[in-house]
Design an enzyme around this catalytic site. Structure first.
Site, short mmCIF file in Angstrom:
data_model
loop_
_atom_site.label_atom_id
_atom_site.label_comp_id
_atom_site.label_asym_id
_atom_site.label_seq_id
_atom_site.Cartn_x
_atom_site.Cartn_y
_atom_site.Cartn_z
N LYS A 1 -42.53 -29.04 25.04
CA LYS A 1 -42.17 -30.44 24.89
C LYS A 1 -41.10 -30.81 26.00
O LYS A 1 -40.04 -31.04 25.81
CB LYS A 1 -41.58 -30.81 23.65
CG LYS A 1 -42.03 -32.11 22.95
CD LYS A 1 -41.55 -32.25 21.49
CE LYS A 1 -41.54 -33.50 20.84
NZ LYS A 1 -43.10 -34.20 20.98
N ARG A 41 -40.34 -24.01 18.44
CA ARG A 41 -41.12 -24.81 19.58
C ARG A 41 -40.26 -25.14 20.95
O ARG A 41 -40.49 -24.98 22.21
CB ARG A 41 -41.58 -26.02 19.11
CG ARG A 41 -42.50 -26.84 19.97
CD ARG A 41 -43.60 -27.81 19.42
NE ARG A 41 -42.41 -28.97 18.90
CZ ARG A 41 -43.07 -30.15 18.22
NH1 ARG A 41 -44.36 -29.99 17.94
NH2 ARG A 41 -42.30 -31.00 17.95
N GLU A 55 -55.63 -34.79 23.53
CA GLU A 55 -54.49 -35.77 22.85
C GLU A 55 -54.12 -36.99 23.32
O GLU A 55 -54.76 -37.25 24.42
CB GLU A 55 -53.45 -34.64 22.36
CG GLU A 55 -52.50 -34.33 23.29
CD GLU A 55 -51.34 -33.65 23.20
OE1 GLU A 55 -50.61 -34.37 22.21
OE2 GLU A 55 -50.89 -32.55 23.50
#
Ligand SMILES: *Cc1c(COP(=O)(O)O)cnc(C)c1O
Length: 343
Positions: A186, A84, A222
């Site tokens: 992220k 990720r 989210e």
């Protein structure tokens, strides 16, 4: 690796930065990463014109190391964090730190700080924070030419100290992520711009913001730092699908657990906000809590009270939580490759 544990009141630790003795540092310069090494220096010294300071070129990951029931120190699926971060770096024009070396570096840092890994049963864990930032100077807008990759860790307390408390969340008027933007990576910048929304939510008495899709404001995305899972009245596990949601490793693991361990149907699909009032349970998933139950969702004064209530996790949420934490702690057999043993 038999080390005396630090004299820390593990059960009463909060979620705060407590520097440990050792961290990892690697530098990228002239088109290549150096080998990297462990250091005791907890400070960073960079140019006032560093890309991270001027144009926020930075990203991070978060995972936990902990002690299993049989006394091993392990991490949970660090290869997925490495992958990720590689995706994040590509999107931010940052150099990828090779994934295999990334996992090795995490293991080295945890091993070097093994006296800070909380004992089994304390509920506490060692939170591991890999992060990368542009250290080289940039004044014209462009990717920097030099970067630093670091990993530190800090012991953190049990998430549900004093028992589970279902959350009350609000539907936010702010957007978290645009279609085709950076919501799926992220990047620190996603958090910088969420701070105002979370401070405002807290001032109004809410624990979190539920973000809807920025384009139509009809589908659930989210919160600022956790993915949703819902449970339907006929015990189907549902999670929102969208290109601007951060792919939570906890959520992906829970969906697998729902199907393969609990025999439940589990689907990732668009979730219209209109459907939320039909669900039986709702939870927020992320590394820190695994799942936090949501008891109430407030949409501009209109309250949706989940049937699971304000005192406990719903039954399916609880099963998911117990099974995944059992897998993590070694009391339930883990799927191949999920548990990464340290040194
Ligand atoms: C990190 C993060 C999560 C949770 O991901 P995990 O891999 O489960 O810890 C969810 N949403 C956002 C926006 C995040 O940054």
């Amino acid at each position: 690796m038999k080390m005396e544990k630090k004299n820390i009141d593990w059960g009463n630790l909060g979620f705060a930065y407590m520097p440990t003795t050792t961290r990892f540092v690697a530098n990228y310069k002239d088109g290549a990463w150096d080998e990297g090494s462990l250091t005791t220096d907890a400070t960073v010294n960079i140019s006032e014109c560093a890309g991270v300071l001027q144009y926020s070129q930075s990203c991070f990951e978060g995972l936990k190391a902990y002690t299993t029931e049989d006394g091993r120190i392990v991490c949970f699926r660090p290869d997925l964090n490495a992958a990720r971060m590689a995706d994040t770096c590509r999107r931010l024009e940052m150099p990828v730190f090779p994934e295999d070396k990334w996992v090795e570096a995490v293991k080295k840092v945890v091993a070097a700080n093994s006296d800070y890994v909380p004992p089994y049963g304390s509920g506490a864990t060692l939170y591991v924070r890999p992060f990368m930032f542009a250290s080289g100077p940039v004044i014209g807008v462009s990717p920097a030419r030099e970067y630093q990759f670091r990993i530190f860790c800090t012991p953190v307390g049990p998430y549900f100290k004093g028992g589970v408390r279902p959350l009350t969340i609000r539907v936010s008027d702010y957007d978290r992520a645009a279609p085709h933007g950076t919501g799926h990576i992220k990047a620190g910048l996603n958090y910088a711009m969420s701070l105002h929304a979370i401070v405002e939510a807290h001032e109004q008495g809410y624990d979190e913001n539920m973000y809807l899709d920025a384009a139509t404001r009809t589908n659930v995305e989210e919160t600022g730092g956790a993915n949703f899972i819902f449970v339907t009245k006929d015990r189907k596990v549902v999670t929102p699908k969208s290109g601007s949601i951060l792919p939570s490793i906890t959520r992906r693991s829970l969906m697998y657990v729902a199907k393969e361990y609990l025999g439940l149907e589990a689907e990732e699909r668009e979730v219209p906000f209109e459907e939320v009032k039909e669900f039986a349970e709702c939870g927020l998933c992320g590394t820190a809590a695994v799942i936090s139950p949501v008891g109430k969702i407030v949409d501009h004064g209109k309250e949706i009270c989940l049937p699971s209530g304000m005192t406990d996790m719903g039954p399916v949420t609880k099963k998911l939580y117990d099974t995944l934490t059992g897998i993590q702690m070694g009391s339930i057999k883990a799927p191949e490759g999920w548990i990464c043993e340290i040194g």
